[in-house]
Design a protein around this motif. Sequence first.
Motif, PDB file in Angstrom:
ATOM      1  N   PHE A  76     -60.354  10.154  23.322  1.00 43.58           N
ATOM      2  CA  PHE A  76     -61.911   9.908  22.722  1.00 43.58           C
ATOM      3  C   PHE A  76     -62.499   9.749  21.621  1.00 43.58           C
ATOM      4  N   VAL A  77     -60.895   9.480  21.056  1.00 41.43           N
ATOM      5  CA  VAL A  77     -61.314   8.960  19.628  1.00 41.43           C
ATOM      6  C   VAL A  77     -62.089   7.810  19.714  1.00 41.43           C
ATOM      7  N   PRO A  78     -61.569   6.571  20.988  1.00 35.46           N
ATOM      8  CA  PRO A  78     -61.956   4.488  21.103  1.00 35.46           C
ATOM      9  C   PRO A  78     -63.248   5.557  21.372  1.00 35.46           C
ATOM     10  N   TRP A  79     -63.158   6.142  22.237  1.00 39.87           N
ATOM     11  CA  TRP A  79     -65.163   5.938  22.613  1.00 39.87           C
ATOM     12  C   TRP A  79     -65.984   6.741  22.048  1.00 39.87           C
ATOM     13  N   GLN A  80     -65.839   7.501  20.442  1.00 43.44           N
ATOM     14  CA  GLN A  80     -66.518   7.803  19.439  1.00 43.44           C
ATOM     15  C   GLN A  80     -66.156   7.247  18.596  1.00 43.44           C
ATOM     16  N   PHE A 153     -40.179  24.954  33.846  1.00 40.06           N
ATOM     17  CA  PHE A 153     -40.852  24.301  35.221  1.00 40.06           C
ATOM     18  C   PHE A 153     -42.291  24.221  34.567  1.00 40.06           C
ATOM     19  N   VAL A 154     -43.079  24.895  33.969  1.00 39.91           N
ATOM     20  CA  VAL A 154     -44.437  24.418  33.591  1.00 39.91           C
ATOM     21  C   VAL A 154     -44.237  22.977  32.881  1.00 39.91           C
ATOM     22  N   ALA A 155     -43.710  22.755  31.695  1.00 44.23           N
ATOM     23  CA  ALA A 155     -43.335  21.783  30.579  1.00 44.23           C
ATOM     24  C   ALA A 155     -43.122  20.582  32.019  1.00 44.23           C
ATOM     25  N   LEU A 156     -42.481  20.583  32.305  1.00 41.24           N
ATOM     26  CA  LEU A 156     -41.202  19.528  32.564  1.00 41.24           C
ATOM     27  C   LEU A 156     -42.090  19.030  34.259  1.00 41.24           C
ATOM     28  N   VAL A 157     -42.606  20.251  35.219  1.00 39.79           N
ATOM     29  CA  VAL A 157     -43.078  19.556  36.312  1.00 39.79           C
ATOM     30  C   VAL A 157     -44.437  19.209  36.584  1.00 39.79           C
ATOM     31  N   ILE A 158     -45.337  20.275  35.376  1.00 40.76           N
ATOM     32  CA  ILE A 158     -47.068  20.476  35.714  1.00 40.76           C
ATOM     33  C   ILE A 158     -47.425  19.160  34.445  1.00 40.76           C
ATOM     34  N   LEU A 159     -46.971  19.692  32.946  1.00 39.79           N
ATOM     35  CA  LEU A 159     -47.506  19.101  32.551  1.00 39.79           C
ATOM     36  C   LEU A 159     -47.106  17.809  31.985  1.00 39.79           C
ATOM     37  N   ALA A 160     -46.102  17.659  31.561  1.00 38.72           N
ATOM     38  CA  ALA A 160     -46.012  15.983  30.800  1.00 38.72           C
ATOM     39  C   ALA A 160     -46.797  15.069  32.668  1.00 38.72           C
ATOM     40  N   PRO A 161     -45.950  15.747  33.648  1.00 33.60           N
ATOM     41  CA  PRO A 161     -46.293  14.263  34.755  1.00 33.60           C
ATOM     42  C   PRO A 161     -48.124  14.273  34.862  1.00 33.60           C
ATOM     43  N   VAL A 162     -49.137  15.253  34.472  1.00 32.60           N
ATOM     44  CA  VAL A 162     -49.679  15.178  34.869  1.00 32.60           C
ATOM     45  C   VAL A 162     -50.494  14.433  33.526  1.00 32.60           C
ATOM     46  N   ALA A 163     -50.071  14.865  32.384  1.00 36.73           N
ATOM     47  CA  ALA A 163     -50.692  14.127  31.318  1.00 36.73           C
ATOM     48  C   ALA A 163     -50.336  12.797  31.081  1.00 36.73           C
ATOM     49  N   GLU A 164     -48.966  13.004  31.160  1.00 38.90           N
ATOM     50  CA  GLU A 164     -48.728  11.453  31.316  1.00 38.90           C
ATOM     51  C   GLU A 164     -49.306  10.235  32.286  1.00 38.90           C
ATOM     52  N   GLU A 165     -49.506  10.759  33.711  1.00 38.57           N
ATOM     53  CA  GLU A 165     -50.349   9.941  34.510  1.00 38.57           C
ATOM     54  C   GLU A 165     -51.161   9.451  33.766  1.00 38.57           C
ATOM     55  N   ILE A 166     -52.575  10.218  33.055  1.00 39.03           N
ATOM     56  CA  ILE A 166     -53.473  10.023  32.865  1.00 39.03           C
ATOM     57  C   ILE A 166     -53.669   8.894  31.736  1.00 39.03           C
ATOM     58  N   ILE A 167     -52.235   9.246  30.615  1.00 39.24           N
ATOM     59  CA  ILE A 167     -52.604   8.226  29.447  1.00 39.24           C
ATOM     60  C   ILE A 167     -51.926   7.067  29.998  1.00 39.24           C
ATOM     61  N   PHE A 168     -50.806   7.315  30.755  1.00 40.85           N
ATOM     62  CA  PHE A 168     -50.433   6.076  30.577  1.00 40.85           C
ATOM     63  C   PHE A 168     -50.830   5.269  31.883  1.00 40.85           C
ATOM     64  N   ARG A 169     -50.681   5.500  33.396  1.00 41.42           N
ATOM     65  CA  ARG A 169     -51.504   4.846  34.174  1.00 41.42           C
ATOM     66  C   ARG A 169     -52.511   4.878  34.706  1.00 41.42           C
ATOM     67  N   GLY A 170     -53.455   5.906  33.535  1.00 39.07           N
ATOM     68  CA  GLY A 170     -54.718   6.345  33.597  1.00 39.07           C
ATOM     69  C   GLY A 170     -55.612   5.578  32.612  1.00 39.07           C
ATOM     70  N   TRP A 171     -55.447   6.029  31.327  1.00 41.36           N
ATOM     71  CA  TRP A 171     -56.627   5.265  30.801  1.00 41.36           C
ATOM     72  C   TRP A 171     -55.820   3.912  30.378  1.00 41.36           C
ATOM     73  N   LEU A 172     -54.370   3.522  29.540  1.00 48.23           N
ATOM     74  CA  LEU A 172     -53.737   2.387  29.429  1.00 48.23           C
ATOM     75  C   LEU A 172     -54.016   1.284  30.556  1.00 48.23           C
ATOM     76  N   TYR A 173     -53.505   2.200  31.648  1.00 47.35           N
ATOM     77  CA  TYR A 173     -53.707   1.036  32.585  1.00 47.35           C
ATOM     78  C   TYR A 173     -55.039  -0.106  32.855  1.00 47.35           C
ATOM     79  N   GLY A 174     -56.218   1.360  33.380  1.00 43.82           N
ATOM     80  CA  GLY A 174     -56.980   1.393  33.678  1.00 43.82           C
ATOM     81  C   GLY A 174     -57.600  -0.018  32.288  1.00 43.82           C
ATOM     82  N   LYS A 175     -57.517   0.783  31.826  1.00 46.89           N
ATOM     83  CA  LYS A 175     -58.223  -0.441  30.177  1.00 46.89           C
ATOM     84  C   LYS A 175     -57.440  -2.191  30.031  1.00 46.89           C
ATOM     85  N   ILE A 176     -56.125  -2.053  30.508  1.00 46.42           N
ATOM     86  CA  ILE A 176     -55.616  -3.516  30.642  1.00 46.42           C
ATOM     87  C   ILE A 176     -55.967  -3.775  31.528  1.00 46.42           C
TER      88      ILE A 176
END
Length: 254
Positions: A76-80, A153-176
Amino acid sequence: MKKEKKIEKAEKGKFDWKKVGWVAGLLAWVGVSLIACQLVVSYVMIAILGDAVVQPVWTTLYSAIVYILCLLLVIFVPWQVMKMKTNREELGLMGLPTWTDIGLAPVGFVVYFIVAILVMALMSVILPGVNWEQAQEVGFENLFFFSDRILAFVALVILAPVAEEIIFRGWLYGKIRSKVPAWVGILAVSVLFGLMHLGFNVEALQWNAALNIFCMSVVLCVLREITGTIWSGMILHMVKNGLAFYLLFINGFF
């Protein structure tokens, strides 16, 4: 016509430094953002909670805050500020997971597992001085109760995969990927993702974890290319973290 063709060939052969700068800038932005969020949140929580910060409930809260802040900062920072708008297609979040996404996840996991074993074996021969069997630090220790394991379990198996995929394979990979060929995007994102798992202890950097995560990221990026979304990769990531969670915290508990 011949002159025009020669000019076109010459232009294609030129090294595009603008694209290199674009990719490097995005990688730096994501890396610095994630490290900054981790450091700031950890310092604040340690100042408030002291030694109690290592308790599972606070470690889980730490993970949640870090990922939320990083998502806001990265996207959102680059967006704004720079008007670098992002849509669901670029993030790889179109629609809901399909049967194809679900089916490709275990296939991708097997491929990643085999590739990681082969690469680790090769690197152990090339660099025998590195501890390739070092235990990865996951941020959770002394999980005495079942409720502690639920939080981990919540932190490692749910939060981490969801957030990291959105950031790295989502936003970052999509932009690059919008500027460079797929192989460049795959390598760039995977190298950064691996480096982010080296840890902060300079005397005991987790090279084995970084290499393993690099291999996984390559497969995750390929899945993004095949499906056009990050759903399959997110499922694979959850399976990988879930298996590690089981081996670390559940096997032998009951």
